[in-house]
Scaffold this active site. Structure first.
Site, mmCIF file in Angstrom:
data_model
loop_
_atom_site.group_PDB
_atom_site.id
_atom_site.type_symbol
_atom_site.label_atom_id
_atom_site.label_comp_id
_atom_site.label_asym_id
_atom_site.label_seq_id
_atom_site.Cartn_x
_atom_site.Cartn_y
_atom_site.Cartn_z
ATOM 1 N N HIS A 172 0.811 -1.217 0.000
ATOM 2 C CA HIS A 172 0.000 0.000 0.000
ATOM 3 C C HIS A 172 0.846 1.270 0.000
ATOM 4 C CE1 HIS A 172 -3.465 2.422 0.266
ATOM 5 N NE2 HIS A 172 -4.137 1.808 1.212
ATOM 6 N N ASP A 392 -10.890 -3.494 -18.597
ATOM 7 C CA ASP A 392 -11.332 -4.392 -19.680
ATOM 8 C C ASP A 392 -10.110 -4.812 -20.495
ATOM 9 O OD1 ASP A 392 -12.403 -5.681 -21.843
ATOM 10 O OD2 ASP A 392 -13.618 -3.993 -22.531
#
Length: 449
Positions: A172, A392
């Protein structure tokens, strides 16, 4: 609607983990992380999941290719642009984190599972907690450290139906949710054949360093650790008493919350404010916190749009700060939802460019502290606009894209489609089992309004 996961037998065959490095030569330099990046709160890992349905390929469709190979290739190409993600972290003087851009690469695991997406979806739906997550995101030995370890672990698992589950574990300190979603969208664009990412990545971590000397201008009570004795709230319940469930809120559910607001708020309260207020109120009620105890809400506020901070488009570091609201448990439970929305709005309004600079200063002055994640604190992180739901690779957008799990005290807002294909928000929550039943009952009251 709340969902929980029942055990699902799942056999996953994994190939040997491999390192995927940049597909071309990249600079071998060392870069400092920002003073937001290297706070102790972020010195750990977060996990995300992207779930894709199988579909019948068309002529010339990228879906006809080896999907795992397409992703692997695109990762290498994306790392040319995002080459620090292929490096390794180390500490320098004052525990400051730097990334050595060595080009060693991220860790990649290819896998196959003897399950269909419909089986994963059955009962709980495609929401956290995902069944057999330890198999869909395998903890490769020696990979889970913060220093001198791969910054990203990605596993791509084929399903029997042609569906695909991509999971990733992120250090992170190097990115926030928006940053890693930006990287994954770049990977997806390259997988679809684009010559370069449409958003050029920007490092610019030097823009988020504390002032010299540091001069905090806000109290930042979210970092105050209460004394470990009878003067503070009880410690969190034991981990083995915890349960995770996801709750789905449609536009109609948010409207049901808003209809209880006074006229001045009814037309101006955002969905985030209304839903966050409801979640905080329900959680405090479910935990049966003593009336006189303080309870705290922390919202994780994105500050990329502040012109005073001059963050460039494409910045993919951590660019969020915590802002808090406080009340007594009794005041929150007995007050109206409008009162709670006002507290949420007040916390949001606190976050200005000066507040961000003050946060940088206090983090450095206090030795990069953690958020005081105690029993009475609830952290809400809005991931709806991070961009996971748009990743996508050439075979359609994911049916779920967002955090793969959460912990006690932290809730994520995740954009999804409901069973009717309409926009909705999923919120994974962790609570002790009895409190979870009470929380679900509070949510159930909303469904009936």
């Amino acid at each position: 609607m709340g969902t929980a996961t029942s055990p699902l037998p799942l056999a996953v065959r994994r190939r040997k983990p491999e390192l995927v490095g940049p597909a071309a030569t990249t600079p071998q330099d060392t870069k400092r992380l920002s003073d937001i990046d290297d706070q102790n709160t972020l010195r750990g890992h977060v996990s995300f999941a992207l779930v894709y349905r199988g579909r019948v390929p068309e002529d010339g469709d990228v879906a006809q290719a080896d999907q795992v190979g397409v992703i692997r290739r695109a990762l290498g190409e994306a790392l040319v642009h995002y080459y620090p993600l292929a490096g390794r972290l180390r500490e320098v003087d004052g525990r400051k984190l730097v990334v050595d851009c060595t080009g060693q690469g991220l860790l990649f695991v290819e896998a196959d599972a003897d399950v269909r997406l419909a089986e994963l979806e059955r009962g709980a739906g495609l929401r956290p907690p995902f069944p057999c997550m330890d198999q869909l995101l395998f903890d490769v030995e020696g990979s889970s450290g913060v220093l001198d370890c791969p910054l990203l672990l990605i596993q791509v698992t084929r399903l029997l139906c042609g569906g695909l589950v991509l999971t990733l574990r992120l250090n992170h300190t190097i990115c926030d949710a928006i940053g890693i979603a930006q990287f994954m969208n770049a990977v997806a664009e390259l997988a679809r054949g684009l010559p370069a990412p449409t958003v050029a990545p920007a490092w610019s971590r030097e823009l988020l360093e504390a002032r010299s000397p540091p001069i905090p201008s806000f109290p930042h009570r979210e970092f105050d650790v209460l004394p470990p004795n009878g003067d503070g709230p009880p410690p969190p319940p034991p981990a083995d008493d915890m349960v995770m469930r996801s709750f789905t809120f449609s536009a109609a559910h948010v409207a049901a919350i808003k209809k209880h607001l006074p006229p001045l708020l009814l037309d101006t309260a955002t969905s985030f404010e209304a839903l966050t207020a409801f979640l905080w109120h329900a959680r405090v009620t479910a935990l049966e916190i003593a009336p006189g105890e303080d309870v705290q809400l922390v919202i994780v506020a994105n500050f990329r749009g502040f012109p005073e901070l001059s963050l460039p488009d494409g910045y993919y570091g951590n660019a969020c700060v915590p802002a808090n609201a406080r009340a007594t448990a009794a005041a929150l439970r007995d007050g109206s939802i409008g009162d709670t929305v006002a507290l949420v709005r007040q916390a949001k309004a606190t976050v200005t460019a000066e507040y961000v600079r003050s946060t940088l200063d206090v983090l450095v002055l206090r030795g990069r502290p953690c958020l005081a994640l105690q029993n009475n604190m609830f952290v809400v992180s809005d991931n709806r606009h991070a961009g996971f739901n748009r990743v996508d690779f050439g075979w359609g957008e994911p049916v779920y894209g967002g955090p793969a799990d959460t912990i006690f005290g932290v809730g994520f807002l995740v954009a999804v489609k409901d069973r009717d294909g309409k926009d909705a928000v999923v919120v994974p929550i962790v609570l002790p089992r009895p409190a979870m039943e009470r929380f679900a009952a509070e949510v159930g009251k909303l469904w009936k309004t």
